[in-house]
Design a protein around this motif. Structure first.
Motif, short mmCIF file in Angstrom:
data_model
loop_
_atom_site.label_atom_id
_atom_site.label_comp_id
_atom_site.label_asym_id
_atom_site.label_seq_id
_atom_site.Cartn_x
_atom_site.Cartn_y
_atom_site.Cartn_z
N GLY A 12 0.80 -1.21 0.00
CA GLY A 12 0.00 0.00 0.00
C GLY A 12 0.84 1.26 0.00
N THR A 13 0.16 2.37 -0.28
CA THR A 13 0.82 3.67 -0.26
C THR A 13 -0.24 4.76 -0.20
N THR A 14 0.18 5.96 0.13
CA THR A 14 -0.70 7.13 0.09
C THR A 14 -0.13 8.11 -0.92
N VAL A 15 -0.94 8.46 -1.90
CA VAL A 15 -0.54 9.35 -2.99
C VAL A 15 -1.10 10.74 -2.72
N HIS A 16 -0.28 11.74 -2.84
CA HIS A 16 -0.72 13.11 -2.61
C HIS A 16 -1.34 13.67 -3.90
N ALA A 17 -2.54 13.18 -4.18
CA ALA A 17 -3.31 13.61 -5.35
C ALA A 17 -4.74 13.14 -5.16
N PRO A 18 -5.72 13.86 -5.73
CA PRO A 18 -7.12 13.43 -5.62
C PRO A 18 -7.35 12.11 -6.33
N VAL A 19 -8.35 11.38 -5.87
CA VAL A 19 -8.57 10.04 -6.38
C VAL A 19 -8.91 10.04 -7.87
N GLU A 20 -9.52 11.11 -8.38
CA GLU A 20 -9.84 11.18 -9.81
C GLU A 20 -8.57 11.12 -10.65
N LYS A 21 -7.55 11.85 -10.22
CA LYS A 21 -6.28 11.84 -10.96
C LYS A 21 -5.58 10.50 -10.81
N VAL A 22 -5.59 9.95 -9.59
CA VAL A 22 -4.96 8.66 -9.34
C VAL A 22 -5.59 7.59 -10.22
N TRP A 23 -6.92 7.57 -10.29
CA TRP A 23 -7.64 6.58 -11.10
C TRP A 23 -7.27 6.71 -12.57
N GLU A 24 -7.24 7.94 -13.06
CA GLU A 24 -6.92 8.18 -14.48
C GLU A 24 -5.54 7.66 -14.84
N LEU A 25 -4.56 7.92 -13.97
CA LEU A 25 -3.19 7.51 -14.28
C LEU A 25 -2.96 6.02 -14.03
N TRP A 26 -3.83 5.42 -13.22
CA TRP A 26 -3.72 3.97 -12.98
C TRP A 26 -4.21 3.16 -14.17
N ILE A 27 -5.26 3.63 -14.84
CA ILE A 27 -5.92 2.81 -15.87
C ILE A 27 -5.51 3.15 -17.29
N GLY A 28 -4.91 4.32 -17.54
CA GLY A 28 -4.58 4.73 -18.90
C GLY A 28 -3.35 4.02 -19.44
N PRO A 29 -3.45 3.30 -20.57
CA PRO A 29 -2.29 2.58 -21.11
C PRO A 29 -1.07 3.47 -21.33
N GLU A 30 -1.28 4.73 -21.77
CA GLU A 30 -0.15 5.62 -21.99
C GLU A 30 0.57 5.95 -20.69
N HIS A 31 -0.16 5.89 -19.57
CA HIS A 31 0.46 6.12 -18.26
C HIS A 31 1.05 4.83 -17.70
N ILE A 32 0.36 3.72 -17.89
CA ILE A 32 0.85 2.43 -17.41
C ILE A 32 2.25 2.16 -17.95
N ARG A 33 2.46 2.49 -19.21
CA ARG A 33 3.79 2.27 -19.81
C ARG A 33 4.88 3.06 -19.10
N GLN A 34 4.52 4.14 -18.43
CA GLN A 34 5.50 4.99 -17.77
C GLN A 34 5.84 4.53 -16.35
N TRP A 35 4.85 4.00 -15.61
CA TRP A 35 5.11 3.70 -14.20
C TRP A 35 5.22 2.22 -13.87
N ASN A 36 4.83 1.33 -14.77
CA ASN A 36 4.73 -0.09 -14.45
C ASN A 36 6.09 -0.79 -14.51
N ASN A 37 6.98 -0.44 -13.61
CA ASN A 37 8.25 -1.12 -13.47
C ASN A 37 8.77 -0.91 -12.04
N ALA A 38 9.48 -1.91 -11.55
CA ALA A 38 9.98 -1.86 -10.18
C ALA A 38 11.28 -1.06 -10.08
N ASN A 39 12.04 -1.01 -11.18
CA ASN A 39 13.28 -0.22 -11.20
C ASN A 39 13.61 0.15 -12.64
#
Length: 293
Positions: A12-39
């Motif tokens: 778990g974690t706490t993100v300093h952003a409203p849930v609408e923005k968090v949801w958008e960046l979690w589900i968008g393929p263009e965003h997933i390509r940017q954050w979906n890696n451990a290192n």
């Protein structure tokens, strides 16, 4: 392929952003390509996401050196927008992701059934690292547009990679952006590098950047951290804010002995037209250099 299931692990974690923005960046393929890696040694070159009940997702995860890769894929079994996502991985394991928004903060709790091929603590560490990377991505994300250019060059990837970053030829193909364009610094991972040009008034300007990643003949990622103003380094302030943290990525892919060069960059509205016009011209010059040598 089914796998033997282990214990349920929660990260778990706490993100300093409203849930609408968090949801958008979690589900968008263009965003997933940017954050979906451990290192930084791994990336997600492609992502498909059909977010609906019974819909499927497929994220292609690969090491930067191309030695390892796999598909993280499954089917959605429950979707409660802005609150919960549940899915079954293709190996049969279940995953639940909860989002709890509270003003400008969002708490994410992600639970998954462990597999038994790897130690549970190692799996927890990996999933937590990806979640931490997501948190960092959201909190640093600005409303920019990611521009994308694909260009075929009839030359081996080794040649295109070397030519593109070579000091002399870099000045040739980037002259499309500025006739005096050049760089100072190193392309080594973690190194600071300056991209410099002289404007019409004879003033030296440009970008202060660092090499976020450099996998020879595969991938180069540049992170812009500041600007050069009147020849001086500026790392904060209103002139820097639009660009600080923006990325410029080059991916080199072998295609039948030639190269598919992909360029992705963060841009802001006032420069979009300029880049949309000049990048194809610059890549055409690079293509001509690589193919004639």
């Amino acid at each position: 392929m089914k796998t033997t299931k282990g214990p349920i692990i929660t990260v778990g974690t706490t993100v300093h952003a409203p849930v609408e923005k968090v949801w958008e960046l979690w589900i968008g393929p263009e965003h997933i390509r940017q954050w979906n890696n451990a290192n930084a040694d791994w990336h997600t070159p492609s992502a498909e996401n059909d977010l609906q009940l019974g819909g499927r997702f497929v994220y292609r995860m690969e090491s930067r050196d191309g030695a390892h890769g796999f598909e993280f894929s499954g089917e959605y079994t429950r979707i409660n927008p802005l609150k919960k996502i549940e899915y079954n991985l293709d190996d049969g394991r279940k995953v639940t992701v909860n989002f709890h928004g509270n003003g400008n903060e969002t708490t994410i709790s992600e639970s998954f059934e462990a597999e038994q091929m790897n130690p549970a603590d190692l799996q927890q560490e990996g999933w937590q690292a990806i979640l931490d990377n997501f948190k960092n991505y959201v909190e640093s994300h600005r409303e920019t547009e990611k521009l994308h250019f694909d260009f075929r060059i009839n030359a081996p990837v080794e040649k295109v990679y070397k030519t593109m970053l070579d000091e002399q030829h870099f000045a040739e193909w980037t002259a499309v952006f500025n006739p005096s364009s050049h760089f100072k610094g190193s392309w080594e991972k973690g190194a600071k590098i300056y991209f410099i040009g002289i404007d019409e008034d004879g003033t030296m300007g440009g970008m202060v950047s660092r090499i976020r990643e450099n996998v020879p003949n595969k991938f180069v990622s540049i992170e812009h951290i500041g600007i050069l103003k009147n020849g001086k380094e500026v790392l904060d302030g209103k002139d820097v804010e639009p660009w600080a943290g923006s990325l410029e990525n080059y991916t080199f892919t072998d295609v039948d002995g030639g190269t598919l060069l992909t360029v992705e960059m963060d841009s802001i509205d006032e420069f979009n037209n300029f880049f949309l016009e000049t990048w194809p011209k610059a890549l055409k010059v690079l293509k001509e250099i690589c193919e004639k040598r």
